[in-house]
Design an enzyme around this catalytic site. Structure first.
Site, PDB file in Angstrom:
ATOM      1  N   ASN A 137       0.853  -1.155  -0.072  1.00 23.05           N
ATOM      2  CA  ASN A 137       0.017   0.051  -0.184  1.00 23.05           C
ATOM      3  C   ASN A 137       0.875   1.279   0.127  1.00 23.05           C
ATOM      4  OD1 ASN A 137       0.937  -0.062   2.442  1.00 23.05           O
ATOM      5  ND2 ASN A 137      -0.817   0.018   3.521  1.00 23.05           N
ATOM      6  N   GLU A 144       1.460   4.155   7.229  1.00 21.39           N
ATOM      7  CA  GLU A 144       0.493   3.789   6.780  1.00 21.39           C
ATOM      8  C   GLU A 144      -0.165   4.887   5.918  1.00 21.39           C
ATOM      9  OE1 GLU A 144       0.422   0.883   6.295  1.00 21.39           O
ATOM     10  OE2 GLU A 144      -0.662  -0.330   7.907  1.00 21.39           O
TER      11      GLU A 144
END
Ligand code: GLP
Length: 269
Positions: A137, A144
């Site tokens: 990702n 993140e």
């Protein structure tokens, strides 16, 4: 950004090991930033081989790892501390007391770990060479998507995507941590030189966003476009979605010729 594409993961690891060796040749007491995950294992094996062959030593090295799970003890085989011991530290001459991970001791306050870790990195003189993997990702460390691009070491909640990607490493019934402490993106960007490794087709989308996409917290690795000294080492499958692939190959040929004539200083970024 220097983007170098190799036919396979082994060549990626070899080039990476060469850069670490060059760094330690120039500065034996370098501060190295280490990463976990399956990708850097081949690099660590290369480094272990070179140590055994006597071509490099980690005796004077200080190291800081990117991240550590929160809520599992260092002696848990799933901890990143155990990973680093098993995959690297136990096999080379690094002084284990000079190796650091942002773990939180049981009962400790995880909010205090980050500022302490940042201070330790500063006191060591900053990171000379930071090794990075890449999440599917686009995360680096455990930063993140949506992480502040200026973040410092802190607690992060892992996304469902990361939990799913990393679930392959946990046996059924084994508890998988949902939180981690990670160097921030700002912390990573402070490293003097950055080496990112990505191999395999599962990384192709993240590699394309990182190298050719807009700088955005949606793909945290894209911030590396703003760092002046980044080398991205990838294999063919990870390069599959790059649009300007031919340009990178040509630039590398030119860079190699310049480096041979004038030394590393002339390398294009
Ligand atoms: C983990 C780590 C990252 C690593 C990523 C990719 O989530 N926190 O530092 O880069 O996984 O791992 P792998 O190399 O196994 O694909």
């Amino acid at each position: 950004m220097e983007v170098v594409i190799y036919p396979d993961a082994q060549r990626v690891a070899r080039h990476g090991a060469g850069l670490v060796e060059a760094m330690l040749g120039a500065k034996p007491a370098a501060v190295l930033g280490f990463a976990t995950g399956s990708t850097p294992i081949a690099l660590y094996r290369q480094l272990i081989g070179r140590y055994r062959a006597g071509s490099l030593s980690f005796k004077k090295v200080t190291s800081f790892n990117l991240d550590e799970y929160l809520g599992i003890a260092p002696d848990n085989p799933q901890s990143y501390r155990a990973f680093m011991d098993r995959e690297f530290f136990e096999h080379v001459d690094i002084d284990r007391s000079n190796t650091h991970l942002p773990g939180c001791p049981p009962g400790g306050n995880p909010q205090k770990v980050g500022p302490r870790y940042e201070a330790m990195i500063r006191e060591a003189g900053g990171i000379d060479l930071q090794i990075l993997g890449l999440g599917q990702n686009g995360h680096i460390g455990f930063n993140e998507p949506s992480s502040s691009l200026a973040s410092r070491t802190r607690v992060k909640t892992l996304t469902p995507r990361t939990l799913e990607d990393n679930s392959r490493l946990f046996k059924s019934g084994e508890a998988q941590p949902r939180l981690a402490i990670t160097m921030g993106i700002g912390t990573i960007m402070d490293a003097r030189r950055i080496l990112l490794l990505a191999t395999g087709e599962s990384k192709a989308g993240a590699v394309a966003s990182m190298v050719e996409g807009p700088v955005s917290a949606t793909c945290p690795a894209s911030i590396l476009q703003m760092h002046e000294s980044v080398t991205v080492l990838i294999d063919e499958p990870a390069a599959a979605l790059l649009k300007n692939r031919e340009y990178y190959d040509r630039a590398n040929r030119e860079n190699r010729a310049l480096k041979e004539r004038f030394g590393e200083f002339y390398a294009e970024r």
